[in-house]
Design a protein around this motif. Structure first.
Motif, PDB file in Angstrom:
ATOM      1  N   SER A   2       0.829  -1.152  -0.096  1.00  0.00           N
ATOM      2  CA  SER A   2       0.041  -0.008  -0.143  1.00  0.00           C
ATOM      3  C   SER A   2       0.878   1.179  -0.080  1.00  0.00           C
ATOM      4  O   SER A   2       2.023   1.336   0.651  1.00  0.00           O
ATOM      5  N   VAL A   3       0.519   2.439  -0.823  1.00  0.00           N
ATOM      6  CA  VAL A   3       1.259   3.547  -0.655  1.00  0.00           C
ATOM      7  C   VAL A   3       0.073   4.533  -0.324  1.00  0.00           C
ATOM      8  O   VAL A   3      -1.050   4.513  -0.917  1.00  0.00           O
ATOM      9  N   ASP A   4       0.189   5.580   0.844  1.00  0.00           N
ATOM     10  CA  ASP A   4      -1.057   6.066   1.355  1.00  0.00           C
ATOM     11  C   ASP A   4      -0.220   7.597   1.968  1.00  0.00           C
ATOM     12  O   ASP A   4       0.764   7.675   2.061  1.00  0.00           O
ATOM     13  N   PRO A   5      -1.092   8.480   1.748  1.00  0.00           N
ATOM     14  CA  PRO A   5      -0.743   9.888   2.085  1.00  0.00           C
ATOM     15  C   PRO A   5      -0.053  10.203   3.325  1.00  0.00           C
ATOM     16  O   PRO A   5       0.845  10.898   3.469  1.00  0.00           O
ATOM     17  N   ALA A  33       5.016   4.898  -7.450  1.00  0.00           N
ATOM     18  CA  ALA A  33       3.561   4.985  -7.379  1.00  0.00           C
ATOM     19  C   ALA A  33       3.246   5.719  -6.138  1.00  0.00           C
ATOM     20  O   ALA A  33       2.225   6.304  -6.111  1.00  0.00           O
ATOM     21  N   PHE A  34       4.009   5.913  -5.014  1.00  0.00           N
ATOM     22  CA  PHE A  34       3.902   6.865  -4.131  1.00  0.00           C
ATOM     23  C   PHE A  34       3.780   8.153  -4.506  1.00  0.00           C
ATOM     24  O   PHE A  34       2.724   8.793  -4.322  1.00  0.00           O
ATOM     25  N   LEU A  35       4.568   8.851  -5.519  1.00  0.00           N
ATOM     26  CA  LEU A  35       4.280  10.084  -5.803  1.00  0.00           C
ATOM     27  C   LEU A  35       3.146  10.249  -6.671  1.00  0.00           C
ATOM     28  O   LEU A  35       2.721  11.313  -6.821  1.00  0.00           O
ATOM     29  N   GLY A  36       2.703   9.336  -7.479  1.00  0.00           N
ATOM     30  CA  GLY A  36       1.549   9.522  -8.399  1.00  0.00           C
ATOM     31  C   GLY A  36       0.436   9.690  -7.526  1.00  0.00           C
ATOM     32  O   GLY A  36      -0.565  10.366  -7.681  1.00  0.00           O
ATOM     33  N   MET A  37       0.249   9.049  -6.271  1.00  0.00           N
ATOM     34  CA  MET A  37      -0.871   9.011  -5.354  1.00  0.00           C
ATOM     35  C   MET A  37      -0.820  10.338  -4.837  1.00  0.00           C
ATOM     36  O   MET A  37      -1.870  10.982  -4.643  1.00  0.00           O
ATOM     37  N   MET A  38       0.425  10.925  -4.448  1.00  0.00           N
ATOM     38  CA  MET A  38       0.343  12.126  -3.585  1.00  0.00           C
ATOM     39  C   MET A  38      -0.103  13.158  -4.851  1.00  0.00           C
ATOM     40  O   MET A  38      -0.514  14.451  -4.249  1.00  0.00           O
TER      41      MET A  38
END
Length: 332
Positions: free
Chosen positions: A44-47, A315-320
């Motif tokens: 999981s990648v989360d804020p 993926a983390f940067l894209g979510m952010m």
């Protein structure tokens, strides 16, 4: 056994960059009594992970420099020294940001095999995003039949769940904001929102007024900043806000400049922030409710899947930056 891991190399100022992290290969030691080794299948990648990159007090400890970052993950036991978690067991844990996790058995929780359900859903609908949405509505904002509910960041993992759950709990109107015309259309066509708007078009307060002309009773805040100011201006008397996140401010170095705060007094508003660490005792109750809704076909969901441990930080940067629709996960 080699574990490929993402370590925090330096603390970011503003938006994190590739200079703040490093991908390393770590040789794992032999298992000792009580240990378990897991091959992760989804991360999981989360804020909230952005906050853990900072130093200082928060509701969860900051990431240590030059050590593996952590986060929710699901995987399969590949070696074990304990009878309760034999090889082949599906487990959930907080040792994400790596392809192989190894720790004492107490850090892993066995998961049920739900026919037709991807294990990744234990990171979203059946996991943190689902229970966060349900908890915020039922325990914090106390949504009731007939409420008008406004959700910021409505096309994200939590937001897509909030709108549907609010409707199932009796809300009469649900409105949301998102960051593109495509996401706005998805909210109304798939996720049961009565109205939605693109916050990038500006005048958030004006767009909220058009979407909820009779005001709002509940605000589920994932964004903070201008959205919170607009909600404070749109609340009816006795309005309640569940403050879950402030992603618009996570990379900011200045204050938030919230407006309309006088309405907290004059309209008798209740604003309460929450994090799930204080509410996980509700997990069994939530699981029973959500599995029922899923079985009955009452919950829709999306996942934005990025493949490979090498691409976890991307993926983390894209979510952010709002590139995801629904829950952002990394598939290994």
């Amino acid at each position: 056994m080699i574990s490929t891991q993402w370590h925090l190399a330096s603390r970011p100022t503003g938006e994190p960059t590739s200079e703040n992290v490093v991908k390393v290969e770590v040789e794992l030691p032999e298992l000792t009594a009580g240990d378990v080794r897991v091959r992760n299948t989804f991360l999981s990648v989360d804020p909230y992970m952005r906050g853990r990159m900072n130093e200082g007090r928060s509701y969860v400890a900051p990431y240590a420099l030059n050590e593996a970052m952590g986060g929710a993950a699901v995987g399969e036991v590949i070696e074990s020294t304990v009878d309760s978690l034999p090889v082949g067991t599906l487990v959930q844990h907080q040792l994400g940001w790596r392809d192989i996790s190894q720790a004492p058995a107490g850090q892993f929780s066995a998961l049920p095999i739900v026919p037709g359900v991807s294990p990744s859903l234990f990171l979203s609908v059946l996991g943190l995003t689902g229970i966060t949405a349900w908890t915020g509505l039922t325990q914090i904002a106390h949504v009731k039949e007939g409420d008008t509910v406004f959700v910021s960041g409505a096309a994200g993992g939590v937001g897509t769940m909030v709108g549907q759950i609010a409707r199932l709990l009796g809300a009469s109107r649900v409105v949301g904001s998102a960051g593109s015309a495509e996401k706005v259309e998805l909210l109304t066509s798939k996720y049961g929102y009565d109205a939605a708007f693109n916050y990038r078009d500006g005048d958030i307060a004006g767009q909220l007024k058009a979407a909820a002309p009779d005001g709002i009773d509940v605000y589920f805040d994932n964004v903070g900043g201008e959205h919170l100011s607009a909600a404070l201006g749109a609340f009816n008397d006795g309005g309640r806000a569940a403050i879950c996140g402030a992603i618009s401010l996570y990379n900011a170095n200045g204050g938030s400049g919230i407006r309309n705060s006088q309405n907290i007094v004059t309209r008798g508003l209740t604003l309460k922030g929450f994090t799930m660490g204080n509410y996980y005792f509700l997990a069994p109750q939530f699981a029973e409710v959500m599995r029922g809704w899923l079985t009955d076909g009452k919950i829709a969901y999306d996942e934005t899947i990025t493949d490979g441990i090498d691409n976890a930080f991307t993926a983390f940067l894209g979510m952010m930056n709002g590139k995801n629709v629904g829950k952002a996960v990394v598939r290994l």
